[in-house]
Design an enzyme around this catalytic site. Sequence first.
Site, mmCIF file in Angstrom:
data_model
loop_
_atom_site.group_PDB
_atom_site.id
_atom_site.type_symbol
_atom_site.label_atom_id
_atom_site.label_comp_id
_atom_site.label_asym_id
_atom_site.label_seq_id
_atom_site.Cartn_x
_atom_site.Cartn_y
_atom_site.Cartn_z
ATOM 1 N N GLU A 154 0.814 -1.218 0.000
ATOM 2 C CA GLU A 154 0.000 0.000 0.000
ATOM 3 C C GLU A 154 0.848 1.269 0.000
ATOM 4 O O GLU A 154 0.633 2.172 0.802
ATOM 5 C CB GLU A 154 -0.996 -0.054 1.172
ATOM 6 C CG GLU A 154 -1.854 -1.312 1.063
ATOM 7 C CD GLU A 154 -2.875 -1.507 2.199
ATOM 8 O OE1 GLU A 154 -3.019 -0.611 3.023
ATOM 9 O OE2 GLU A 154 -3.507 -2.573 2.215
ATOM 10 N N ASN A 195 2.527 -5.657 -2.439
ATOM 11 C CA ASN A 195 1.112 -6.054 -2.309
ATOM 12 C C ASN A 195 0.226 -4.815 -2.150
ATOM 13 O O ASN A 195 0.523 -3.949 -1.323
ATOM 14 C CB ASN A 195 1.005 -6.944 -1.049
ATOM 15 C CG ASN A 195 -0.317 -7.655 -0.900
ATOM 16 O OD1 ASN A 195 -0.862 -8.173 -1.880
ATOM 17 N ND2 ASN A 195 -0.834 -7.706 0.316
ATOM 18 N N HIS A 231 -9.891 -7.124 -2.538
ATOM 19 C CA HIS A 231 -11.001 -6.955 -1.589
ATOM 20 C C HIS A 231 -12.095 -6.208 -2.352
ATOM 21 O O HIS A 231 -11.938 -5.026 -2.642
ATOM 22 C CB HIS A 231 -10.564 -6.116 -0.385
ATOM 23 C CG HIS A 231 -9.535 -6.788 0.462
ATOM 24 N ND1 HIS A 231 -9.845 -7.880 1.245
ATOM 25 C CD2 HIS A 231 -8.217 -6.541 0.643
ATOM 26 C CE1 HIS A 231 -8.737 -8.267 1.881
ATOM 27 N NE2 HIS A 231 -7.746 -7.483 1.532
ATOM 28 N N GLU A 261 -5.616 -11.614 -1.524
ATOM 29 C CA GLU A 261 -6.510 -11.413 -0.373
ATOM 30 C C GLU A 261 -7.971 -11.358 -0.795
ATOM 31 O O GLU A 261 -8.746 -10.580 -0.243
ATOM 32 C CB GLU A 261 -6.144 -10.112 0.369
ATOM 33 C CG GLU A 261 -4.690 -10.016 0.754
ATOM 34 C CD GLU A 261 -4.351 -8.803 1.640
ATOM 35 O OE1 GLU A 261 -5.281 -8.109 2.092
ATOM 36 O OE2 GLU A 261 -3.156 -8.575 1.878
ATOM 37 N N ASP A 263 -11.728 -11.289 -1.141
ATOM 38 C CA ASP A 263 -13.022 -11.525 -0.507
ATOM 39 C C ASP A 263 -14.043 -10.657 -1.219
ATOM 40 O O ASP A 263 -13.685 -9.671 -1.866
ATOM 41 C CB ASP A 263 -13.013 -11.351 1.019
ATOM 42 C CG ASP A 263 -12.369 -10.073 1.527
ATOM 43 O OD1 ASP A 263 -12.306 -9.089 0.778
ATOM 44 O OD2 ASP A 263 -11.946 -10.060 2.703
HETATM 45 C C1 XIL Z 1 -6.636 -7.024 8.365
HETATM 46 C C2 XIL Z 1 -6.920 -8.218 9.270
HETATM 47 O O1 XIL Z 1 -7.729 -9.123 8.562
HETATM 48 C C3 XIL Z 1 -7.584 -7.763 10.543
HETATM 49 O O2 XIL Z 1 -7.725 -8.852 11.443
HETATM 50 C C4 XIL Z 1 -6.763 -6.648 11.186
HETATM 51 O O3 XIL Z 1 -7.430 -6.176 12.345
HETATM 52 C C5 XIL Z 1 -6.545 -5.525 10.216
HETATM 53 O O4 XIL Z 1 -5.925 -6.022 9.049
HETATM 54 N N1 XIL Z 1 -5.239 -5.615 3.642
HETATM 55 C C6 XIL Z 1 -4.203 -6.308 4.202
HETATM 56 C C7 XIL Z 1 -4.409 -7.072 5.456
HETATM 57 O O5 XIL Z 1 -3.134 -6.396 3.600
HETATM 58 O O6 XIL Z 1 -3.266 -7.124 6.269
HETATM 59 C C8 XIL Z 1 -5.587 -6.559 6.246
HETATM 60 O O7 XIL Z 1 -5.831 -7.473 7.298
HETATM 61 C C9 XIL Z 1 -6.803 -6.415 5.356
HETATM 62 C C10 XIL Z 1 -6.537 -5.415 4.251
#
Ligand code: XIL
Length: 347
Positions: A154, A195, A231, A261, A263
């Site tokens: 990020e 990432n 996401h 990641e 979802d």
């Molecule tokens: C999130 C976790 O899932 C949570 O449990 C935590 O409180 C905050 O971070 N992008 C990422 C992850 O790269 O590390 C994040 O994970 C979600 C967004």
Amino acid sequence: MQPRGFVTLAVFVAALAVTPPAAAAETLRALAQAAGLRFGTAVDVKALQTDATYARLLAHEFDLVTPENALKFSVVQPERGHFDFTQADALVDFAEAHGMQVNGHVLVWDQQLPDWLAHGHFGPDELKAILREHIQTLVGRYRGRIATWDVAAEAVGEDGKPRETFWSRGIGPDYLALAFRWAHEADPHARLRYNDYGGEGDGIKSDGIYALMAELRQQQVPIDAVGLQMHVSLKDAPQADDVRANMARLAALGLQTDITEMDVMLTLPANRAALVQQAKLYGEMLGACLAVPQCRSFSTWGESDRYSWIPEFFPGQGAALLFDADAGAKPAYFTVRRVLRRAASRR
Ligand code: XIL
């Protein structure tokens, strides 16, 4: 009194509602392997240690794990110079016992920083020393055991420009190149990754990520891969063709790609139509990855809806993963399995 046939039917329907575990050859990990891919998920280490169903499903369906929080700065170095590897070790041991690869997540990010660091007022040289020690302690500890590291995450803004972060402010713009070099020194064989989210398809942010990757490659920074987080919701998901084209241009820079990641958050309670659309999206994004040889893995951000981060961070949203809160397979699971099976049969 109920007629006998009714009872029998009710029992039959109840039995159908509980999805039996997939046969070994039909698990996501087996099909993905046959298709040339690893299939992963983020792992909540507490759940792994307390929920036997969670652990069983994890070992059965996945061959790649990412600690959801266990290697984040605030968890792993809560006090300066005091490292706590309890959770990360537990996950790496579990992964090795079950033939899984591990992604290290994440070394240089501006979230989940411990207070001593975030409020520490360090000058550039001291901050560099802190970051170098952090990176080399983690990467060195798991040398040869953690295959891929998310070295940085990020670092690009919504405007496509490098984002001002805790690290860029404290160290200067070369913090990224330094981080990759330090990680490479600590484990020359680890695959090093950048990432990010929101830059999966087309648009200003994915162009910005691409430009940053091109620059790092040009400077011969040891970077091997780009993670596309993915996401998404049903409304803001990228087009599969754009994701594929984006992966292809990153591949042309000599980089591998991963979906790291995924979802797909739904408005709760999720209805059948939304679950079906969600399944389609999972299938399309997986299809984009399968279409690009440099796309090496596909991970979801959590195993089941029970432990997903979405309801906490996006109130009213959830049901984002392949398995429901009772670890039952959702439509998305069956779609993903079908897409993998088809890809495997074509190889
Ligand atoms: C999130 C976790 O899932 C949570 O449990 C935590 O409180 C905050 O971070 N992008 C990422 C992850 O790269 O590390 C994040 O994970 C979600 C967004």
